[in-house]
Design an enzyme around this catalytic site. Structure first.
Site, PDB file in Angstrom:
ATOM      1  N   MET A 104       1.072  -0.719  -0.223  1.00 39.67           N
ATOM      2  CA  MET A 104       0.130  -0.196   0.163  1.00 39.67           C
ATOM      3  C   MET A 104       0.866   1.287   0.268  1.00 39.67           C
ATOM      4  SD  MET A 104      -3.263  -1.107   0.332  1.00 39.67           S
ATOM      5  CE  MET A 104      -4.695   0.825   0.868  1.00 39.67           C
ATOM      6  N   GLY A 105       2.233   1.498   0.613  1.00 42.00           N
ATOM      7  CA  GLY A 105       3.484   2.428   0.578  1.00 42.00           C
ATOM      8  C   GLY A 105       4.495   2.322   1.270  1.00 42.00           C
ATOM      9  N   VAL A 148       6.862   3.198   5.065  1.00 46.10           N
ATOM     10  CA  VAL A 148       6.409   3.093   5.971  1.00 46.10           C
ATOM     11  C   VAL A 148       7.759   4.461   6.072  1.00 46.10           C
ATOM     12  CG1 VAL A 148       5.965   2.694   8.705  1.00 46.10           C
ATOM     13  CG2 VAL A 148       5.723   0.930   6.416  1.00 46.10           C
ATOM     14  N   ASP A 189      -5.117 -10.696   6.421  1.00 44.92           N
ATOM     15  CA  ASP A 189      -3.440 -10.860   6.136  1.00 44.92           C
ATOM     16  C   ASP A 189      -2.381 -11.117   7.345  1.00 44.92           C
ATOM     17  OD1 ASP A 189      -1.675 -10.985   4.158  1.00 44.92           O
ATOM     18  OD2 ASP A 189      -1.853  -9.007   4.736  1.00 44.92           O
TER      19      ASP A 189
END
Length: 454
Positions: free
Chosen positions: A9-10, A12, A122
């Site tokens: 998702m991106g 950190v 998950d």
């Protein structure tokens, strides 16, 4: 900010709140943020994180998932630990006693998730963090209310193929028993260093999850092997409930605890302490920003022929090795500062406004990180392989393999030295220095960081 890692998702980052609190700042990829389905998934993660803040998940600090946010972001309290994935990759499979303790703490954390009415969806080794006081669960991007409608393979992200349950792999309706299957698969990885359904393409792993029995022959403890097989039953109704698991764990936990020692192996404890010290000593902006530009991804990284990161770069930039040599050049947002350092075999660590460079065969230089001005130099014993440099408590600790040399970081004056053989990693926590001796025993040694005494 310094980069902690990245995922689907991106990215950190490690950052600080306005009050100076360390936070993990997750920033959504801008392209994914343009997709409604992924933006909704990020909102789910924020919602789940808000509900689950407590002893078993990272508490949420702040977030922006509004429609006007170009890149939605989530800030949670920084967890001073290491993921199970990294732990096993770096240190190998965990001892059976550690796996049993992990199973107990993991079950307790997962029970808290289920009590909140949430199914994680998950659970993977990357989403289980190991801390000194027990495991934590992270990444609730696929989390949903228990009993929610099915997640199909085409409509929504499925999860990690090697760790999903058969019902999840088939796109059927899933409940808490699905997390129990993933729980068993993650523990099998911890015990063996591999997932119970092997590796390979996603469709191959999904086929094995649905149709084949898990591979547990490498699990060293027979009782643990039986327990994992129970968790990995194809039929959700056969799998144990978390309540039964925790009840069954009580005598095992008491037995392991009675044997003494910490629940994590010494090498893992050393790495956690090292990471904690690095994070606490990092020079970071006083306030994280909701938007992180592409240039900021370089913040805090130090690159030469090997990655030499031991602290965040105080000048919001990066030191890079040019052309594969040992020349370090200071950079800020792709603009070079007007200084470089070119020496044979250089090793670099930056702490605040100071840069420390060790060069062959025995020279330690202290430089002003922003100007490159040399502040002092010191001599150490010649090193046979490579040195390790740790900055803590106002001192610079230089490990050369056969000797430890400690210097005052400001003046360069020798604080103390010893001739103990060293075989990293090494770290300073409080007033104690921890390091590992050479093979074959690789023993962990702790000394007074101020004097070198036992």
């Amino acid at each position: 900010m310094s980069r902690l890692g990245s995922g689907g998702m991106g990215v950190v980052y490690l950052a600080r709140s306005a009050g100076g609190r360390l936070v993990a700042l997750k920033v959504m990829d801008e392209e994914l943020a343009a997709e409604p389905a992924f933006r909704q998934r990020f909102r789910q993660e924020v919602d789940a994180t808000r509900v689950l803040a407590g002893a078993f998940a990272a508490p949420m600090v702040e977030a922006d998932v509004s429609d006007t946010a170009t890149m939605p972001w989530l800030a949670t309290a920084y967890l001073p630990g290491i993921s199970l994935q990294e732990t096993v990759t770096r240190h190998g499979p965990l001892p059976a006693a550690t796996v049993w303790m992990l199973a107990a703490g993991f079950a307790e954390a997962l029970a808290a998730v289920h009590r909140a009415g949430i199914v994680h969806h998950d659970l993977t080794p990357s989403n289980v963090m190991l801390l000194t006081d027990g495991p934590r669960l992270i990444d609730f991007g696929l989390a949903a209310l228990a009993g929610a409608s099915s997640r199909t393979r085409t409509a929504e992200p499925l999860g990690s193929p090697a760790y999903v349950s058969p019902e999840q792999a088939l796109g059927e309706k899933v409940g808490t028993a699905s997390d129990m299957f993933s729980y068993g698969a993650v523990l099998a990885f911890a015990a063996t260093g591999a997932g119970p359904f092997g590796d390979g393409p996603a469709h191959t792993q999904l086929y094995r999850v649905v149709n084949e029995e898990p591979s547990l022959a490498a699990v060293p403890d027979e009782h643990l092997r039986q327990f994992l097989a129970y968790c990995l039953a194809k039929d959700p109704a056969v799998r144990p409930t978390l309540q039964r698991v925790m009840q069954g764990m009580e005598p095992i936990v008491r037995q392991v605890a009675a044997a003494g020692g910490h629940w994590l192996p010494p090498a893992v404890l050393v790495e956690i302490a090292d990471r904690t010290r690095t994070a606490e000593n990092a020079t970071l902006p006083a306030r994280y920003r909701p938007y992180v530009s592409a240039d900021d991804t370089a913040f805090g990284r130090l690159i030469s022929r090997r990655t030499l990161f031991r602290g965040a770069l105080g000048l919001a930039g990066v030191a890079a090795c040019i052309g594969g040599c040992s020349t370090f050049v200071a950079v800020k947002h792709s603009v070079r500062y007007p200084w470089s350092f070119d020496e044979e075999g250089a090793h670099l660590v930056v702490a605040g406004n100071l840069a420390f460079v060790f060069t062959a065969p025995d020279n330690l230089y202290a430089l002003d990180a922003q100007t490159g001005r040399q502040l002092w130099t010191a001599k150490t014993r010649e090193y046979p392989d490579r040195p390790d440099i740790v900055v803590a408590n106002g001192n610079v600790y230089v490990f050369t393999g056969n000797e430890t040399n400690v210097f005052n970081a400001t003046t360069g004056r020798s604080a103390w030295a010893n001739s103990d053989a060293w075989y990293g990693p090494a770290t300073v926590s409080g007033d104690t220095l921890y390091y590992q001796g050479p093979l074959p025993d690789n023993s962990l040694t702790a000394v007074d960081a101020r004097t070198g005494g036992g």
